[in-house]
Design a protein around this motif. Structure first.
Motif, PDB file in Angstrom:
ATOM      1  N   TYR A 204       0.839   3.722  -3.202  1.00  0.00           N
ATOM      2  CA  TYR A 204       0.409   5.009  -3.069  1.00  0.00           C
ATOM      3  C   TYR A 204       1.506   5.983  -3.590  1.00  0.00           C
ATOM      4  O   TYR A 204       1.215   6.981  -4.169  1.00  0.00           O
ATOM      5  CB  TYR A 204      -0.332   5.314  -1.776  1.00  0.00           C
ATOM      6  CG  TYR A 204      -1.016   6.590  -1.536  1.00  0.00           C
ATOM      7  CD1 TYR A 204      -2.120   6.847  -2.273  1.00  0.00           C
ATOM      8  CD2 TYR A 204      -0.288   7.667  -0.838  1.00  0.00           C
ATOM      9  CE1 TYR A 204      -2.614   8.015  -2.161  1.00  0.00           C
ATOM     10  CE2 TYR A 204      -0.752   8.670  -0.665  1.00  0.00           C
ATOM     11  CZ  TYR A 204      -2.117   9.024  -1.190  1.00  0.00           C
ATOM     12  OH  TYR A 204      -2.802  10.333  -1.236  1.00  0.00           O
TER      13      TYR A 204
ATOM     14  N   GLU B 140       0.971  -1.244  -0.063  1.00  0.00           N
ATOM     15  CA  GLU B 140       0.179   0.127  -0.302  1.00  0.00           C
ATOM     16  C   GLU B 140       1.035   1.337  -0.061  1.00  0.00           C
ATOM     17  O   GLU B 140       0.860   2.061  -0.827  1.00  0.00           O
ATOM     18  CB  GLU B 140      -0.906   0.093   1.145  1.00  0.00           C
ATOM     19  CG  GLU B 140      -1.805   1.165   1.269  1.00  0.00           C
ATOM     20  CD  GLU B 140      -2.956   1.211   2.271  1.00  0.00           C
ATOM     21  OE1 GLU B 140      -3.841   2.416   2.455  1.00  0.00           O
ATOM     22  OE2 GLU B 140      -2.929   0.323   2.943  1.00  0.00           O
TER      23      GLU B 140
ATOM     24  N   ARG C 117      -7.641  -0.623   2.149  1.00  0.00           N
ATOM     25  CA  ARG C 117      -8.004   0.820   2.340  1.00  0.00           C
ATOM     26  C   ARG C 117      -9.153   1.526   2.256  1.00  0.00           C
ATOM     27  O   ARG C 117      -9.491   2.342   3.227  1.00  0.00           O
ATOM     28  CB  ARG C 117      -6.959   1.232   1.225  1.00  0.00           C
ATOM     29  CG  ARG C 117      -6.588   2.644   1.190  1.00  0.00           C
ATOM     30  CD  ARG C 117      -5.839   3.250   0.053  1.00  0.00           C
ATOM     31  NE  ARG C 117      -5.669   4.774   0.355  1.00  0.00           N
ATOM     32  CZ  ARG C 117      -4.244   5.247   0.788  1.00  0.00           C
ATOM     33  NH1 ARG C 117      -3.385   4.372   0.939  1.00  0.00           N
ATOM     34  NH2 ARG C 117      -4.071   6.467   0.846  1.00  0.00           N
TER      35      ARG C 117
ATOM     36  N   ALA D 286      -6.265   7.016  -3.807  1.00  0.00           N
ATOM     37  CA  ALA D 286      -5.525   5.818  -4.215  1.00  0.00           C
ATOM     38  C   ALA D 286      -6.581   4.854  -5.182  1.00  0.00           C
ATOM     39  O   ALA D 286      -6.099   4.144  -5.993  1.00  0.00           O
ATOM     40  CB  ALA D 286      -5.305   4.907  -2.882  1.00  0.00           C
TER      41      ALA D 286
END
Length: 191
Positions: free
Chosen positions: A17, A13, A58, A101
């Motif tokens: 990102y 992640e 997320r 994202a």
């Protein structure tokens, strides 16, 4: 160390990102997560599968954060639809803000039938549902029609915040949302 799957998700992640999904290879993910290749593939068969898992995690965290911030910023349910924009201003002001994202994923994985694109779309639909609930609780009529309009304002504010590098877009989007909500309330004449 936390379990390997959670650690790989956290590393992926952060890298996706910060640098983008396509820019980060599996070998880099394995190296940064400091796991064996077999461990990586035991948890995620493909990089695409990992991206979907990252987006799902997320999504849950973001929606919980947003709901918590909105409630903290606005005790009165009538003020909560606009408090969404105040919460977003906090995100936009962060030094590491790189946009949404989910929008970033939709741009990088443009094929709408790709599982990651579908996961990003589910996030956006869940936000529309959340906004509709906020609008209903605030007593705003036609919440089902207005909630996608709020998402449109938010997505535009996100892109503008990336372009401008600050939280000002959230305040401008909030002002537009305030006008939309006021126009939808009973007793307001549409022009």
């Amino acid at each position: 160390m936390r379990d390997a799957r959670s650690h790989i998700l956290e590393v992926a992640e952060r890298l996706f990102y910060a640098e983008g999904y396509r820019a980060v290879g599996v070998d880099r993910l394995i190296a940064e997560a400091d796991v064996a290749k077999a461990t990586f593939y035991r948890h995620f068969r493909t990089k695409d599968e990992l991206l979907v898992a990252v987006l799902e995690a997320r999504d849950a965290r973001f929606r919980a954060w947003l709901a918590g911030r909105v409630e903290a910023l606005a005790g009165d349910p009538r003020d909560r639809p606009l408090a969404v924009f105040d919460a977003l201003a906090e995100l936009f002001a962060a030094d590491d803000f790189r946009g949404c994202a989910f929008l970033n994923t939709m741009v990088e994985v443009a094929n709408r039938s790709h599982p990651a694109h579908e996961a990003a779309q589910r996030h956006k639909l869940r936000l529309i549902d959340y906004f509709e609930r906020l609008l209903r609780e605030a007593g705003v009529p036609a919440a089902d029609a207005l909630s996608p309009q709020l998402l449109l304002l938010i997505d535009g504010a996100i892109v503008t915040a990336v372009r401008e590098g600050g939280p000002g877009a959230a305040a401008r989007a909030r002002s537009l949302a305030e006008n939309l909500i006021a126009t939808a309330r009973p007793g307001r004449r549409r022009r």
